[in-house]
Design a protein around this motif. Sequence first.
Motif, PDB file in Angstrom:
ATOM      1  N   ASP A   8       0.853  -1.188   0.000  1.00  0.00           N
ATOM      2  CA  ASP A   8       0.000   0.000   0.000  1.00  0.00           C
ATOM      3  C   ASP A   8       0.889   1.239   0.000  1.00  0.00           C
ATOM      4  O   ASP A   8       1.529   1.561   1.002  1.00  0.00           O
ATOM      5  CB  ASP A   8      -0.909  -0.013   1.234  1.00  0.00           C
ATOM      6  CG  ASP A   8      -1.901   1.155   1.233  1.00  0.00           C
ATOM      7  OD1 ASP A   8      -1.798   2.036   0.353  1.00  0.00           O
ATOM      8  OD2 ASP A   8      -2.760   1.194   2.136  1.00  0.00           O
ATOM      9  N   ASN A  10       0.176   4.240   0.105  1.00  0.00           N
ATOM     10  CA  ASN A  10      -0.273   5.294   1.030  1.00  0.00           C
ATOM     11  C   ASN A  10       0.494   5.237   2.350  1.00  0.00           C
ATOM     12  O   ASN A  10       0.531   6.221   3.092  1.00  0.00           O
ATOM     13  CB  ASN A  10      -1.770   5.181   1.298  1.00  0.00           C
ATOM     14  CG  ASN A  10      -2.600   5.501   0.070  1.00  0.00           C
ATOM     15  OD1 ASN A  10      -2.303   6.441  -0.667  1.00  0.00           O
ATOM     16  ND2 ASN A  10      -3.640   4.715  -0.163  1.00  0.00           N
ATOM     17  N   ASP A  18       0.226  10.708  -7.655  1.00  0.00           N
ATOM     18  CA  ASP A  18      -0.101   9.470  -8.366  1.00  0.00           C
ATOM     19  C   ASP A  18       0.185   9.563  -9.863  1.00  0.00           C
ATOM     20  O   ASP A  18       0.700   8.607 -10.458  1.00  0.00           O
ATOM     21  CB  ASP A  18      -1.575   9.111  -8.147  1.00  0.00           C
ATOM     22  CG  ASP A  18      -1.859   8.641  -6.726  1.00  0.00           C
ATOM     23  OD1 ASP A  18      -0.899   8.314  -5.998  1.00  0.00           O
ATOM     24  OD2 ASP A  18      -3.050   8.603  -6.344  1.00  0.00           O
TER      25      ASP A  18
END
Length: 205
Positions: A8, A10, A18
């Motif tokens: 992930d 994040n 992104d």
Amino acid sequence: MKIALPIDMNNVKGFLADDEAQALYQQALSAAESGAILEVGSYCGKSTIYLGLACQQKNSVVYAIDHHIGSEEHQLGEMFHDPELFDSGEGVFDTFKEFRRNIRNAGLNDVVIPVVATSEVSAKHWYTPLAMVFIDGGHSLDAALCDYRCWATKIMKGGILAIHDLFPAPEEGGQAPYAIYKMALASGLFEPIAIINTLGILRRL
């Protein structure tokens, strides 16, 4: 091509948007067919992971250069200081432990080659032509100029130079990365390919 992310992203500290990550990956995927990739300014490994995933597919490698003690803006009292990355025992900002953890979790230990040093030291005896260089190091003018001068001429013909954090307007952000982007254009060594958000892409002529 959609990126198959092993972790992930994040949860990986960093400042890469992104759309910039996608563009960086696509450029690296193509460049890695011709040789090795090098990045200046790995921080905690967010951009390194995207470059590494591209290299993994093409049986190439990415050299990740960073002294891992933070740029000017990461130090105590500065705007981008992260207390979680400050080693109070040593009294220094230190991103290397976090970087290694992220690279390991992404399964890229065999692809990413950390070089814990400055551009100047790393480039001193560098002879390997590079298919792509991504500059995202210190944003002072001296640091950005050093990164550009150390690595621009080590890019092979047809190779890619990517520069992060381009802000043409001073009120939007620091000017040093934009200054070396303009320097690259003025040098006659590069042609512009695209600007994605704040990521500039050029090709070595």
